[in-house]
Write an enzyme that holds these catalytic residues in place. Structure first.
Site, PDB file in Angstrom:
ATOM      1  CD  GLN A 165      -2.123  -1.071   2.971  1.00 50.38           C
ATOM      2  OE1 GLN A 165      -3.382  -0.762   2.925  1.00 50.38           O
ATOM      3  NE2 GLN A 165      -1.432  -1.884   3.614  1.00 50.38           N
ATOM      4  CG  HIS A 175      -3.509   2.471  -2.306  1.00 50.94           C
ATOM      5  ND1 HIS A 175      -3.458   2.468  -0.462  1.00 50.94           N
ATOM      6  CD2 HIS A 175      -4.049   1.740  -1.669  1.00 50.94           C
ATOM      7  CE1 HIS A 175      -4.305   1.974  -0.178  1.00 50.94           C
ATOM      8  NE2 HIS A 175      -4.583   1.201  -0.821  1.00 50.94           N
ATOM      9  CB  CYS A 219      -2.842  13.095 -17.729  1.00 50.51           C
ATOM     10  SG  CYS A 219      -3.825  14.813 -18.445  1.00 50.51           S
ATOM     11  CB  CYS A 229      -0.402  15.610 -19.930  1.00 48.68           C
ATOM     12  SG  CYS A 229      -0.325  14.623 -20.171  1.00 48.68           S
ATOM     13  N   GLY A 254       2.807  -4.693   8.805  1.00 49.16           N
ATOM     14  CA  GLY A 254       2.685  -2.588   8.863  1.00 49.16           C
ATOM     15  C   GLY A 254       1.808  -1.907   9.023  1.00 49.16           C
ATOM     16  CB  THR A 255      -0.766  -2.348   7.393  1.00 46.07           C
ATOM     17  OG1 THR A 255      -1.983  -2.264   6.857  1.00 46.07           O
ATOM     18  CG2 THR A 255      -1.385  -4.146   7.259  1.00 46.07           C
ATOM     19  CB  ALA A 271       8.986  -3.275   9.997  1.00 43.16           C
TER      20      ALA A 271
END
Ligand code: OAD
Length: 229
Positions: free
Chosen positions: A88, A106, A114, A133, A172-173, A216
């Site tokens: 993510q 993500h 664009c 763009c 780690g989420t 972690a």
């Protein structure tokens, strides 16, 4: 070859100096999600949104992968397991840590998108609301980040890999943002064993067959050592 799907979140990059979202000193304490992480926020104030992600991009560029990122790369390069990292995170610390098979569900700070024609290109270090763009020349440049209410990337690929996995690991989420937060339940339904590695119990902790809690950089290398023993 055993197939391992590994979901990662901000916690794996925390010890590299990247701020998480929901900690007491996290990004969402300082910024409103609606302002900086939604299409509506971008439409209302693109300059503010660029400013926010320019700062994230600078922080990621200044950070180095840590022992947890490197351990996941070791697990993959060892060759005895087919490893897919579904992250993510929008930083590139998995890539720089040596992982190869990565899905950025993500999006990524290193990408520009664009909003007018969907063209994608590498993001400059600093993006401005007036950037054009390169394909359609519209002043509609945005970071290639998946915002709230938008569909995360490569979901079919992720669900297929998840259902076929021999092990699902979440690292780690906090388990607050769907669809990633639901992966553990999808894995359980598919009969896939599940393991959580997190600083503290996540919202979905009870769903995991096993949960180990700690930083972690300690618990991820320890788990990888066990896998490679
Ligand atoms: P969160 O900030 O919600 O959660 C980070 C998790 O990492 C927490 O459960 C912490 O306990 C844990 N953590 C912190 N430091 C750690 C360490 N050193 N070692 C291990 N674990 C640690 O971040 P995410 O769950 O990644 O999306 O957030 C999910 C999504 O929400 C993000 O991708 C982002 C955000 O809004 C978008 O912006 C679309």
């Amino acid at each position: 070859m055993a197939k391992i799907v590994i979901l990662t979140g901000a916690g794996i990059s925390a010890e590299s100096g990247i701020r998480t979202f929901r900690a007491e000193d996290g990004l969402w304490e300082e910024h409103r999600i609606e302002d900086v992480a939604t299409p509506e926020g971008f439409a209302a104030d693109p300059g503010l949104v660029h400013h926010f992600y320019n700062a994230r991009r600078a922080a990621a560029a200044a950070a180095e992968p840590n022992a947890a990122h490197r351990a996941l790369a070791d697990l993959e390069s060892d060759g005895r397991h087919a490893v897919l990292v579904v992250t993510q995170n929008v930083d590139d610390l998995h890539e720089r840590g040596g992982s190869q098979n990565i899905i950025h569900m993500h999006g990524t700070l290193n990408g520009a998108l664009c909003a007018a024609c969907d063209h994608r290109w590498p993001a400059p270090a600093v993006m401005h609301r007036t950037d054009l763009c390169p394909a359609c020349r519209a002043p509609a440049t945005r970071p290639d980040i998946v915002w709230f209410s938008e569909m995360p990337y490569q979901m079919d690929e992720i669900w297929t890999a998840l259902r076929a996995a021999d092990l699902f690991v979440s690292i780690g989420t906090s388990g607050n943002v769907y669809p990633a937060a639901g992966f553990v339940q999808d894995a359980v339904r598919a009969g896939v064993p599940t393991l959580e590695l997190n600083l503290d119990p996540s919202s979905g902790s009870r769903w995991f067959d096993e949960a180990r809690h700690g930083p972690a950089t300690e618990i991820v290398p320890a788990w990888v050592r066990e896998m490679l023993a």
